[in-house]
Design a protein around this motif. Structure first.
Motif: not given
Length: 252
Positions: A39, A75, A120, A32, A115, A36
């Motif tokens: 993002e 998020n 997931q 992750e 995400k 991230e």
């Protein structure tokens, strides 16, 4: 001999359980963290573009900006402050361990969630095996605590107390001790560390240990507050033992 085997089994189970959480935390972090960071960079660029052009943006463009901003916040990316926040990750090891703990204990605050597709899928399997492991672990810890109860009861019985009274007193003792250790004291700690009111601390502790986990209050997530390292790891351990105490109460 049975006692030794029992102790060995308990130790192995505890070690296995914590190793499972540590491995899970490492995998979540690996899967992750990069996504991230990208993002966060995208959110910072979006903010930059908005600040440069906001005087002549159309209503549709402002609507789009609001939509992107809402998505970023959902998020767990808060485009507030300066660039340095891009380096702060929600998926450092302490946070990932905390997340792994909230998955297996079925609290699921919903403020931090995987995400990436890999994250997931891994989360599904991690929970699939982690939740039963968590139940077995809590049951074992509950059993050990109820042995302490029995010892306390035996001691009182030898002192000439009646069995019904002993049952009542041991239940009362564990109830009062538990409320002090798992609700009252942690709430004071949250009041100091998070700046919440004492009643908010109690509310958070109860919503967490009852595994409701609304996610309206979460530890270690207030922008601009300095938390000590491994703060969330400590909270994760408090959660695990708090859940064991609740399991014991049901046992009693």
């Amino acid at each position: 001999k049975a006692m030794c085997t029992g102790k060995l089994q308990t130790s192995l189970l505890a070690v296995g359980y914590f190793v499972y959480l540590l491995v899970g935390a490492a995998v979540f972090q690996a899967l992750e963290r990069t996504a991230e960071k990208q993002e966060k960079i995208a959110a910072a660029q979006m903010k930059e573009a908005f600040l440069q052009n906001f005087t002549h943006l159309t209503i549709a463009e402002i609507e789009q900006f609001m939509k992107n901003l809402t998505e970023a916040i959902q998020n767990g990316v808060y485009p507030v402050g300066n660039e340095s926040q891009i380096e702060d990750s929600n998926w450092d090891f302490s946070d990932s361990f905390f997340f792994a703990g909230t998955v297996v204990s079925t609290i699921g605050y919903g403020t931090l969630h995987p995400k990436t597709v890999g994250g997931q899928i891994f989360c599904v399997f991690f929970a699939l095996f982690g939740i039963p492991l968590n139940i077995v672990f809590l049951h074992r810890v509950g059993k050990m605590l109820s042995l302490l109860c029995k010892k306390l009861g035996k001691f009182l019985y030898e002192k000439g107390m009646r069995k019904k009274k002993i049952k009542f007193l041991t239940l009362l003792f564990f109830l009062v001790m538990g409320i002090l250790v798992f609700l009252c004291l942690p709430s004071l700690f949250f009041q100091i560390t998070e700046g919440w009111s004492y009643s908010e601390g109690i509310y958070f502790a109860f919503i967490t240990l009852s595994t409701i986990g609304f996610g309206d209050y979460v530890v270690g997530k207030q922008p601009g507050r300095n938390y000590f390292r491994y703060y969330r790891t400590l909270v994760a351990i408090w959660i695990l033992f708090g859940l064991a105490w609740i399991a014991l109460l049901f046992n009693l």
